[in-house]
Scaffold this motif. Structure first.
Motif, PDB file in Angstrom:
ATOM      1  N   LEU A  92      10.103  -6.147   4.934  1.00  0.00           N
ATOM      2  CA  LEU A  92       9.112  -5.370   4.198  1.00  0.00           C
ATOM      3  C   LEU A  92       9.724  -5.085   2.830  1.00  0.00           C
ATOM      4  CD1 LEU A  92       7.859  -2.666   6.742  1.00  0.00           C
ATOM      5  CD2 LEU A  92       6.658  -4.718   5.978  1.00  0.00           C
TER       6      LEU A  92
ATOM      7  N   SER B 161       2.003  -3.692   5.148  1.00  0.00           N
ATOM      8  CA  SER B 161       1.242  -4.724   4.430  1.00  0.00           C
ATOM      9  C   SER B 161       2.097  -5.652   3.571  1.00  0.00           C
ATOM     10  CB  SER B 161       0.183  -4.066   3.542  1.00  0.00           C
ATOM     11  OG  SER B 161       0.806  -3.260   2.557  1.00  0.00           O
ATOM     12  N   ASP B 162       3.355  -5.317   3.310  1.00  0.00           N
ATOM     13  CA  ASP B 162       4.120  -6.101   2.344  1.00  0.00           C
ATOM     14  C   ASP B 162       5.230  -6.926   2.984  1.00  0.00           C
ATOM     15  OD1 ASP B 162       5.435  -3.737   2.963  1.00  0.00           O
ATOM     16  OD2 ASP B 162       6.515  -3.702   1.064  1.00  0.00           O
TER      17      ASP B 162
ATOM     18  N   GLY C  43       7.232   1.850   4.064  1.00  0.00           N
ATOM     19  CA  GLY C  43       7.502   1.301   5.385  1.00  0.00           C
ATOM     20  C   GLY C  43       6.593   1.796   6.484  1.00  0.00           C
ATOM     21  N   VAL C  44       5.388   2.186   6.143  1.00  0.00           N
ATOM     22  CA  VAL C  44       4.469   2.710   7.153  1.00  0.00           C
ATOM     23  C   VAL C  44       3.266   1.796   7.387  1.00  0.00           C
ATOM     24  CG1 VAL C  44       2.929   4.633   7.736  1.00  0.00           C
ATOM     25  CG2 VAL C  44       5.150   5.088   6.684  1.00  0.00           C
ATOM     26  N   CYS C  45       2.704   1.240   6.311  1.00  0.00           N
ATOM     27  CA  CYS C  45       1.447   0.495   6.471  1.00  0.00           C
ATOM     28  C   CYS C  45       1.659  -0.937   6.950  1.00  0.00           C
ATOM     29  CB  CYS C  45       0.654   0.494   5.171  1.00  0.00           C
ATOM     30  SG  CYS C  45       1.337  -0.596   3.898  1.00  0.00           S
TER      31      CYS C  45
ATOM     32  N   CYS D 143       9.071  -3.022   0.506  1.00  0.00           N
ATOM     33  CA  CYS D 143       9.175  -1.637   0.029  1.00  0.00           C
ATOM     34  C   CYS D 143      10.377  -0.894   0.584  1.00  0.00           C
ATOM     35  CB  CYS D 143       7.891  -0.875   0.358  1.00  0.00           C
ATOM     36  SG  CYS D 143       7.617  -0.663   2.114  1.00  0.00           S
TER      37      CYS D 143
ATOM     38  N   SER E 243       0.843  -1.196   0.000  1.00  0.00           N
ATOM     39  CA  SER E 243       0.000   0.000   0.000  1.00  0.00           C
ATOM     40  C   SER E 243       0.878   1.245   0.000  1.00  0.00           C
ATOM     41  CB  SER E 243      -0.966  -0.012   1.195  1.00  0.00           C
ATOM     42  OG  SER E 243      -1.786   1.118   1.146  1.00  0.00           O
ATOM     43  N   CYS E 244       1.425   1.611   1.177  1.00  0.00           N
ATOM     44  CA  CYS E 244       2.094   2.915   1.287  1.00  0.00           C
ATOM     45  C   CYS E 244       3.391   3.000   0.488  1.00  0.00           C
ATOM     46  CB  CYS E 244       2.372   3.224   2.753  1.00  0.00           C
ATOM     47  SG  CYS E 244       3.669   2.182   3.464  1.00  0.00           S
ATOM     48  N   GLN E 245       4.099   1.886   0.360  1.00  0.00           N
ATOM     49  CA  GLN E 245       5.387   1.796  -0.338  1.00  0.00           C
ATOM     50  C   GLN E 245       6.494   2.607   0.334  1.00  0.00           C
ATOM     51  OE1 GLN E 245       5.026   1.134  -4.659  1.00  0.00           O
ATOM     52  NE2 GLN E 245       3.038   2.127  -4.524  1.00  0.00           N
TER      53      GLN E 245
HETATM   54 FE1  FES Z   1       3.416  -0.154   3.300  1.00  0.00          FE
HETATM   55 FE2  FES Z   1       5.582  -1.566   2.631  1.00  0.00          FE
HETATM   56  S1  FES Z   1       3.898  -1.049   1.378  1.00  0.00           S
HETATM   57  S2  FES Z   1       5.022  -0.877   4.592  1.00  0.00           S
END
Ligand code: FES
Length: 232
Positions: A72, A61-62, A57-59, A74, A53-55
């Motif tokens: 992560l 999700s990856d 290191g915040v959300c 991203c 999602s955020c790309q």
């Molecule tokens: Fe959000 Fe990596 S895409 S932490």
């Protein structure tokens, strides 16, 4: 550059299998992240599935397992990874598709520690005050983004995911146990004081090694255990 990705489509496959993709090296720059390379792979095969999602290191999700360690994607520079690059889903939880796992159990464990402040009711004009020293105790405990890299790298969580709360949930628990404004200190400790909920942690340190935010869940769990011994 070659990357081997674990593939699994529950509608077609009985078990996961590996598929290797080749990415043109000229498309890789010094600041290219693993997630960027996965996007390039998805241009070749749009069925390759992963969360993001955020790309930045915040959300959280990856999260994925890369060359045997959780990351992560991203914020993982592709230049930091040794070849061949082997990507698998985060271990220990059911696979939904390719690199996407079902994190329900992880979230249930997080929810089970009541990860919210419980305070005395105040008049609307009042505030729950903390000294700078009390506030500083929360540093290193509140920054977790719930990516699951820690809990899914923990053998105690793999073996007892429904009983052992796991590093992420216990880090969150420690944040509220230590908060000077919280009035459920003893209740929280009593709920966690069990051979499986907390003491299943053997301080293997995989969680701390895997945390992409540089947090130290293992130390937080050790402190939680010490507080239980002192306050219960
Ligand atoms: Fe959000 Fe990596 S895409 S932490």
């Amino acid at each position: 550059m070659k990357l081997t990705i674990s593939r699994y489509n529950p509608e077609k496959d009985k078990v996961p299998y590996d598929e290797t993709f080749e990415v043109d090296d000229t498309l890789i720059k010094h600041d290219t992240m693993l997630l960027d390379v996965l996007h390039l792979i998805r241009e070749q095969d749009p069925s390759v599935s992963f969360r993001f999602s955020c790309q930045e290191g915040v959300c959280g999700s990856d999260g994925m397992n890369v060359n045997g360690k959780n990351h992560l994607s991203c914020i993982t520079p592709i230049s930091s990874l040794s070849q061949p690059i082997i990507i698998k889903p985060l271990p220990g939880l059911p696979i939904i598709k390719d690199l996407i796992i079902d994190m329900s159990l992880f979230y249930q464990q997080y929810q089970s520690v009541d990860p919210f402040l419980q305070t005395e009711p105040l008049d609307i004009e009042e505030e729950h005050l903390q000294s700078p020293k009390e506030r500083a105790k929360l540093d290193g405990r509140y920054e977790c983004i719930l990516c699951g890299c820690c809990s899914t790298s923990c053998p105690s969580f793999w073996w007892n995911p429904d009983e052992f709360a796991g590093p992420a949930a216990l880090l969150a628990a420690s944040r509220f146990v230590i908060d000077s404004r919280d009035i459920k200190h003893i209740d929280r400790l009593q709920e966690l004081d069990s051979p499986t909920r907390t003491f299943r942690c053997r301080h293997i340190q995989n969680c701390t090694d895997a945390c992409p935010k540089g947090l130290n869940p293992s130390r937080a769990i050790q402190e939680l255990k010490s507080i239980m011994v002192k306050d219960l």
